[in-house]
Design an enzyme around this catalytic site. Structure first.
Site, short mmCIF file in Angstrom:
data_model
loop_
_atom_site.label_atom_id
_atom_site.label_comp_id
_atom_site.label_asym_id
_atom_site.label_seq_id
_atom_site.Cartn_x
_atom_site.Cartn_y
_atom_site.Cartn_z
N SER A 141 0.85 -1.21 0.01
CA SER A 141 0.01 0.14 -0.08
C SER A 141 0.86 1.10 -0.09
CB SER A 141 -0.91 0.06 1.15
OG SER A 141 -1.82 1.01 1.25
N LYS A 195 -4.79 -6.71 3.64
CA LYS A 195 -4.62 -5.66 2.61
C LYS A 195 -6.17 -5.31 1.97
CE LYS A 195 -3.04 -2.66 -0.45
NZ LYS A 195 -3.73 -2.65 -1.66
N HIS A 198 -7.97 -3.20 4.73
CA HIS A 198 -7.44 -1.90 4.56
C HIS A 198 -8.13 -1.10 3.38
CE1 HIS A 198 -4.35 0.64 2.27
NE2 HIS A 198 -3.84 0.97 3.38
N ASN A 199 -7.83 -1.81 2.27
CA ASN A 199 -8.62 -1.14 1.15
C ASN A 199 -10.04 -0.73 1.32
OD1 ASN A 199 -6.09 -1.52 0.10
ND2 ASN A 199 -6.82 -1.96 -2.07
N GLU A 202 -10.09 2.16 3.65
CA GLU A 202 -9.80 3.30 2.65
C GLU A 202 -10.99 3.87 2.14
OE1 GLU A 202 -7.33 3.53 -1.82
OE2 GLU A 202 -6.28 2.55 0.03
#
Length: 494
Positions: A141, A195, A198-199, A202
């Site tokens: 990232s 991940k 995480h996205n 986001e």
């Protein structure tokens, strides 16, 4: 550079430490980052012209050697070989793995640095390990800037691969307080799952910021310099983060004609799928990640530009003007954004917790928060609070019950509620703020109306229900009509 020059370099003792296959923006910048940290990198690409261009231009003078094929890339590597794929997720990764496996030897490592679906990574780990090799699926990232100067890396896969990739990964990663924003996440698909979440977070962060912008612009009639100043001021406080910082910069950026560039950008958002994957996983694990879901749906709604244009001509609503003194409205708005952000991260970590229970990855939530503090898109001061909360309360199932966040959300909820109320009254959509508040009120409610839902399900489908006066796990069915009736759970499934 010819392929045989790689072989010559290897035989002369100048074998490369790692190979990068895929020299688009992320791959090329990671290669440059690795070279800057003293590692020799072999670089290859599907189109050979890109390799020649890269070696002659961006990589000139750096310890980067070009390879004109996968065979050349493998030949240039020291053992155990480390081959990092920076290519499009999906079938291209599988095809490249199939090509690589016969070229490699026992103990060699294949690394997937793309945004792969975690279930694909679980499958690929098993396949590669069955061939006697090791596999790493790592989240990367930070975008172009992060890849070049220090990303957040979230590796998972074959545990014994970690000692071989750690020196490189932790050297090139961003660091906060001297701690690399990279650590081992867990086996098989753990790295790519983290991940993915995480996205998803986001997506939520971007949506709560966009809603603040909409309220400032339409509700308060603020100019672009005024909005930029407000976001910049927020960035000096508890909302200090990369996304708030770049929002202020974006709002100051002028178009060629002198006006704000943002006004010239079509209001139709794109997405690459990781937010959608997060929402799908939340449904599969039974976790209410409602803010991310609303952020995904907000993007989908935005993409219906032509339909919205038609609807705007016929559907009525209030004038989007907020009542109240500007300073007070903005103070409440900051509370709404902050409280919604707390809920979003709480939901994200609840999802990680549920996935960890299912897959037995052994996730360390304090470590994950630490990895996200720098290098990545969601990096912020706020993540240090989350890291500290999980270190002091490692067994918690929700951030919302940790004393620090209890106090924070209690202090913010007055402004949060007023913001949602003002927006609804003014006809300004705030799906993320509203969803976060609905979740908060539902989560803090000891009793919800789901008892009626269960009664309905039992009435029309004999789905049964539990009772408040009996232990959990005992199920009952009522003959609601008094005549039995032909009801069956196989007939109805609601």
């Amino acid at each position: 550079m010819a392929e045989n020059s790689n072989a010559t370099a290897a035989s002369a003792g100048a074998a490369a430490d790692i190979g990068i296959y895929g020299l688009a923006v992320m791959g090329s910048n990671l290669a440059l980052n690795m070279a800057d940290h003293g590692f020799t990198v072999a670089a290859a690409n599907r189109t050979v012209e890109r390799v020649d261009e890269f070696v002659a231009d961006e990589a000139a003078g750096k310890p980067i050697v070009g390879a004109r094929s996968l065979e050349g890339l493998v030949a240039a590597l020291e053992k155990p070989r480390r081959v990092m794929l920076m290519i499009k997720a999906g079938r291209p990764v599988d095809d490249t793995i199939d090509t690589l496996i016969p070229m490699l030897e026992q103990g060699d490592i294949i690394i997937d640095g793309g945004n792969s679906l975690y279930t694909d990574t679980i499958r690929r780990t098993s396949k590669v390990e069955a061939a006697g090799l090791r596999y790493v699926g790592t989240g990367v990232s930070g975008g172009e800037e992060g890849a070049r100067h220090g990303p957040s890396l979230m590796p998972g896969g074959s545990p014994d691969a970690w000692e071989h990739v750690r020196p490189i990964f932790q050297a090139i990663a961003a660091s906060v307080d001297g701690v690399p924003c990279c650590d081992w996440v867990g086996p098989n698909g753990a790295g790519h799952y983290v991940k993915m979440v995480h996205n998803g977070i986001e997506y939520g962060d971007m949506q709560v910021i966009a809603e603040a912008y909409d309220i400032m612009r339409r509700g308060l009639g603020m100019s672009y310099p005024e909005m930029a100043d407000e976001f910049a001021a927020w960035n000096e406080g508890r909302l200090d983060s990369y996304l708030i910082e770049i929002t202020a910069a974006i709002l100051r950026h002028a178009d060629d004609g002198g006006g704000p560039l943002v006004e010239s950008i079509l209001d139709a958002a794109g997405q690459k799928g990781t937010g959608k994957w997060t929402v799908i996983s939340s449904m599969e694990t039974g976790q209410p990640v409602s803010l991310v879901a609303e952020a995904v749906y907000a993007r989908i709604l935005s993409a219906l530009k032509e339909r919205r244009r038609e609807a705007a001509a016929v559907l009525e609503g209030p004038e989007p003007s907020l009542q109240g003194e500007r300073a007070g409205v903005l103070a409440d708005l900051e509370h709404a954004l902050y409280a919604s952000k707390i809920v979003s991260y709480a939901q994200g970590f609840m999802l990680l917790d549920a996935a960890d229970d299912e897959h037995e990855w052994g996730l360390d939530f304090a470590s994950i928060a630490s990895m996200w503090r720098g290098g990545c898109i969601i990096r912020s001061r706020f993540l240090s609070d989350i890291m500290g909360a999980y270190r002091s309360h490692p067994e918690t199932r929700s951030l919302l019950t940790i004393p620090f966040f209890v106090d924070e959300i209690h202090a913010a909820q007055g402004g949060w509620r007023r913001t949602v109320g003002r927006a609804v009254t003014a006809g300004i959509p705030v799906p993320a703020y509203s969803a976060a508040l609905a979740f908060y009120d539902g989560y803090r409610s000891e009793r919800l109306p789901a008892n009626l839902l269960q009664a309905q399900r039992d009435y029309f489908g004999a789905h049964t229900y539990e009772r408040v006066d009996r232990p959990r796990g005992e199920y009952f069915h009522t003959d609601w009509t008094g005549t039995g009736g032909d009801v069956s759970a196989t007939t109805y499934n609601a």
